[in-house]
Write a protein that holds these residues in place. Structure first.
Motif, PDB file in Angstrom:
ATOM      1  N   ARG A  24       0.831  -1.216   0.000  1.00  0.00           N
ATOM      2  CA  ARG A  24       0.000   0.000   0.000  1.00  0.00           C
ATOM      3  C   ARG A  24       0.861   1.259   0.000  1.00  0.00           C
ATOM      4  NH1 ARG A  24      -4.513  -1.912   4.522  1.00  0.00           N
ATOM      5  NH2 ARG A  24      -5.734  -3.254   3.105  1.00  0.00           N
ATOM      6  N   ARG A  25       1.953   1.233   0.763  1.00  0.00           N
ATOM      7  CA  ARG A  25       2.842   2.393   0.802  1.00  0.00           C
ATOM      8  C   ARG A  25       3.452   2.652  -0.566  1.00  0.00           C
ATOM      9  NH1 ARG A  25       5.377   3.411   5.746  1.00  0.00           N
ATOM     10  NH2 ARG A  25       6.661   4.923   4.606  1.00  0.00           N
ATOM     11  N   LEU A  26       3.902   1.603  -1.229  1.00  0.00           N
ATOM     12  CA  LEU A  26       4.500   1.740  -2.551  1.00  0.00           C
ATOM     13  C   LEU A  26       3.485   2.260  -3.565  1.00  0.00           C
ATOM     14  CD1 LEU A  26       6.599  -1.538  -2.538  1.00  0.00           C
ATOM     15  CD2 LEU A  26       7.545   0.769  -2.792  1.00  0.00           C
ATOM     16  N   LYS A  27       2.252   1.829  -3.438  1.00  0.00           N
ATOM     17  CA  LYS A  27       1.194   2.292  -4.332  1.00  0.00           C
ATOM     18  C   LYS A  27       0.939   3.782  -4.125  1.00  0.00           C
ATOM     19  CE  LYS A  27      -3.601   1.336  -5.679  1.00  0.00           C
ATOM     20  NZ  LYS A  27      -3.287   1.168  -7.108  1.00  0.00           N
ATOM     21  N   ARG A  28       0.912   4.217  -2.854  1.00  0.00           N
ATOM     22  CA  ARG A  28       0.697   5.638  -2.568  1.00  0.00           C
ATOM     23  C   ARG A  28       1.868   6.487  -3.064  1.00  0.00           C
ATOM     24  NH1 ARG A  28      -1.577   3.759   2.392  1.00  0.00           N
ATOM     25  NH2 ARG A  28       0.371   4.185   3.507  1.00  0.00           N
ATOM     26  N   LEU A  29       3.078   5.898  -3.093  1.00  0.00           N
ATOM     27  CA  LEU A  29       4.253   6.628  -3.571  1.00  0.00           C
ATOM     28  C   LEU A  29       4.270   6.749  -5.090  1.00  0.00           C
ATOM     29  CD1 LEU A  29       7.102   5.163  -1.322  1.00  0.00           C
ATOM     30  CD2 LEU A  29       5.961   7.376  -1.093  1.00  0.00           C
ATOM     31  N   GLY A  30       3.427   5.952  -5.771  1.00  0.00           N
ATOM     32  CA  GLY A  30       3.407   5.989  -7.227  1.00  0.00           C
ATOM     33  C   GLY A  30       4.477   5.132  -7.863  1.00  0.00           C
ATOM     34  N   ALA A  31       5.073   4.198  -7.095  1.00  0.00           N
ATOM     35  CA  ALA A  31       6.123   3.343  -7.624  1.00  0.00           C
ATOM     36  C   ALA A  31       5.555   2.351  -8.643  1.00  0.00           C
ATOM     37  CB  ALA A  31       6.818   2.594  -6.496  1.00  0.00           C
ATOM     38  N   ILE A  32       6.372   2.016  -9.638  1.00  0.00           N
ATOM     39  CA  ILE A  32       5.999   1.062 -10.670  1.00  0.00           C
ATOM     40  C   ILE A  32       6.822  -0.207 -10.467  1.00  0.00           C
ATOM     41  CG2 ILE A  32       5.926   0.602 -13.152  1.00  0.00           C
ATOM     42  CD1 ILE A  32       3.964   2.695 -12.264  1.00  0.00           C
ATOM     43  N   ALA A  33       6.155  -1.362 -10.532  1.00  0.00           N
ATOM     44  CA  ALA A  33       6.842  -2.633 -10.318  1.00  0.00           C
ATOM     45  C   ALA A  33       7.441  -3.155 -11.618  1.00  0.00           C
ATOM     46  CB  ALA A  33       5.873  -3.655  -9.741  1.00  0.00           C
ATOM     47  N   PHE A  34       8.725  -3.517 -11.568  1.00  0.00           N
ATOM     48  CA  PHE A  34       9.401  -4.196 -12.668  1.00  0.00           C
ATOM     49  C   PHE A  34       9.925  -5.511 -12.118  1.00  0.00           C
ATOM     50  CE2 PHE A  34       9.804   0.256 -14.039  1.00  0.00           C
ATOM     51  CZ  PHE A  34       9.264   0.157 -15.317  1.00  0.00           C
ATOM     52  N   ASN A  35       9.242  -6.599 -12.438  1.00  0.00           N
ATOM     53  CA  ASN A  35       9.591  -7.902 -11.878  1.00  0.00           C
ATOM     54  C   ASN A  35       9.564  -7.826 -10.358  1.00  0.00           C
ATOM     55  OD1 ASN A  35       9.880  -9.073 -14.440  1.00  0.00           O
ATOM     56  ND2 ASN A  35      11.990  -8.334 -14.603  1.00  0.00           N
ATOM     57  N   SER A  36      10.714  -7.943  -9.713  1.00  0.00           N
ATOM     58  CA  SER A  36      10.736  -7.985  -8.241  1.00  0.00           C
ATOM     59  C   SER A  36      11.196  -6.680  -7.611  1.00  0.00           C
ATOM     60  CB  SER A  36      11.651  -9.118  -7.773  1.00  0.00           C
ATOM     61  OG  SER A  36      12.974  -8.924  -8.250  1.00  0.00           O
ATOM     62  N   VAL A  37      11.351  -5.618  -8.410  1.00  0.00           N
ATOM     63  CA  VAL A  37      11.807  -4.351  -7.860  1.00  0.00           C
ATOM     64  C   VAL A  37      10.770  -3.264  -8.137  1.00  0.00           C
ATOM     65  CG1 VAL A  37      14.232  -4.968  -8.110  1.00  0.00           C
ATOM     66  CG2 VAL A  37      13.083  -3.716  -9.955  1.00  0.00           C
ATOM     67  N   GLN A  38      10.890  -2.162  -7.369  1.00  0.00           N
ATOM     68  CA  GLN A  38      10.012  -1.013  -7.518  1.00  0.00           C
ATOM     69  C   GLN A  38      10.835   0.159  -8.032  1.00  0.00           C
ATOM     70  OE1 GLN A  38       6.656  -1.025  -6.789  1.00  0.00           O
ATOM     71  NE2 GLN A  38       6.694  -3.193  -6.188  1.00  0.00           N
ATOM     72  N   VAL A  39      10.237   0.958  -8.906  1.00  0.00           N
ATOM     73  CA  VAL A  39      10.983   2.031  -9.565  1.00  0.00           C
ATOM     74  C   VAL A  39      10.257   3.363  -9.399  1.00  0.00           C
ATOM     75  CG1 VAL A  39      11.892   2.876 -11.769  1.00  0.00           C
ATOM     76  CG2 VAL A  39      11.923   0.425 -11.258  1.00  0.00           C
ATOM     77  N   LEU A  40      11.052   4.411  -9.158  1.00  0.00           N
ATOM     78  CA  LEU A  40      10.574   5.789  -9.127  1.00  0.00           C
ATOM     79  C   LEU A  40      11.586   6.650  -9.878  1.00  0.00           C
ATOM     80  CD1 LEU A  40       9.340   6.353  -5.435  1.00  0.00           C
ATOM     81  CD2 LEU A  40       7.927   6.385  -7.500  1.00  0.00           C
ATOM     82  N   PRO A  41      11.176   7.803 -10.374  1.00  0.00           N
ATOM     83  CA  PRO A  41      12.149   8.711 -10.998  1.00  0.00           C
ATOM     84  C   PRO A  41      13.155   9.211  -9.965  1.00  0.00           C
ATOM     85  CG  PRO A  41      10.010   9.779 -10.793  1.00  0.00           C
ATOM     86  CD  PRO A  41       9.799   8.343 -10.452  1.00  0.00           C
ATOM     87  N   ASP A  42      14.345   9.532 -10.415  1.00  0.00           N
ATOM     88  CA  ASP A  42      15.416   9.976  -9.519  1.00  0.00           C
ATOM     89  C   ASP A  42      15.172  11.434  -9.123  1.00  0.00           C
ATOM     90  OD1 ASP A  42      17.677  10.353  -8.078  1.00  0.00           O
ATOM     91  OD2 ASP A  42      19.076  10.136  -9.751  1.00  0.00           O
TER      92      ASP A  42
END
Length: 321
Positions: A24-42
């Motif tokens: 839920r936290r990752l979803k609220r942060l807007g992170a995108i899942a790529f396989n087993s990792v989460q990605v956000l812009p730098d």
């Protein structure tokens, strides 16, 4: 383009609660899942968010790793950006559906209930906009829809005729307004320095000299007219009302100043809280002016960028005193 990658693991015997909380936290942060990792812009705020999340993982006896990646093998930056936009597009589509349902509500529904539902939609929009890192076009469409609903729920008022002001007649003039400037006067000061006269002298007093230009005082050149605050009046008077960013800025100032519920912009609550905090800290008039100019310049830049329009030509400068 650079990206932030967040990888984590929790003990195999850990309960499902920490996993659900992290998701839920990752979803609220807007992170995108790529396989087993989460990605956000730098970005600084994204890095800080991942760092806080890493601490939460460690508190749950797990392991977390944050990496900065310049390029993903087999995946271009434009493809990653499109994935972020697709996620936000889905969010905006859901919000648009809710807005359509609100607009279709029976006329017999209580106005108070309709306004409360609209306020929730504005808050939902603000949450999405905060993680819309790449300005999904659907966001502007949804905001326009919400504003149209707000306008439809607002009683029609009579049109107000604003006398045009010639810009050249307000160069190298001295301006005066009441002490302890708040939202309307601070916005006017920024407007004067930004679009009218960057070197204008602005004085704070309860009375004005004969040759001074007054604004937001009981009597004078520029003041409230009808349901318009002074900032809105000045924008119209100087022919600046065709600037979309200034229109939205005017709505924010209007709502904080008049509190009539006519406009709802996601930035309003934050700007209101910041301005009230300045008054509580007992800043001097000069300090309020300088802080106000910085605030409205930054807000205008953000609004202009969201609407893909060029900024005004004049940059705010400190007045000569």
């Amino acid at each position: 383009m650079s990206w932030l990658v967040f990888s984590y693991s929790l003990p195999s015997k850990a309960s499902s609660s920490p996993r659900v909380t992290l998701w839920r936290r990752l979803k609220r942060l807007g992170a995108i899942a790529f396989n087993s990792v989460q990605v956000l812009p730098d970005r600084d705020e994204c890095l800080e968010a991942f760092q806080w999340l890493a601490q939460e993982v460690q508190k749950a006896s797990g392991e977390a790793l944050i990496m900065r990646v310049e390029q993903f093998e087999g995946l271009s930056d434009s493809e990653i950006v499109e994935r972020f936009r697709a996620a936000r597009r889905d969010d905006y589509a859901e919000l648009a559906t809710q807005a359509t349902a609100l607009a279709s509500s029976p006329a017999s529904d209580a106005q108070g209930d309709l306004h409360e539902r609209l306020e929730k939609l504005y808050k939902h929009y603000a949450d999405i906009r905060r993680i819309d890192f790449f300005d999904c076009p659907e966001g502007a469409q949804v905001m326009a829809r919400l504003n149209q609903i707000a306008e439809d729920l607002t009683p029609v008022s009579e049109a107000i005729a604003i006398v045009a002001a010639a810009l050249d007649q307000y160069q190298q003039r001295s301006w005066v307004t009441r002490p302890r400037p708040h939202v309307d006067r601070l916005a006017c000061i920024w407007l004067i320095r930004r679009f009218i006269d960057p070197k204008a002298v602005i004085r704070y007093a309860k009375t004005a000299a004969a040759d001074e230009v007054t604004f937001d005082m009981d009597k004078g050149d520029f003041q409230h007219q009808g349901n318009l605050c002074t900032f809105e009046v000045m924008v119209k008077a100087f022919g600046l009302d065709n600037d979309p960013a200034l229109q939205v800025l005017g709505q924010i100032v209007h709502e904080i100043d008049l509190r009539d519920g006519q406009y709802r912009q996601p930035q309003t609550a934050g700007v209101d809280a910041l301005l009230r905090g300045w008054l509580l800290t007992d800043f001097s008039d000069t300090a309020l002016e300088l802080h106000g100019i910085a605030l409205f310049e930054g807000l205008y830049a953000t609004l202009a960028q969201e609407r893909a329009i060029p900024l005004g030509s004049s940059a705010p400068q400190a007045a000569e005193r």
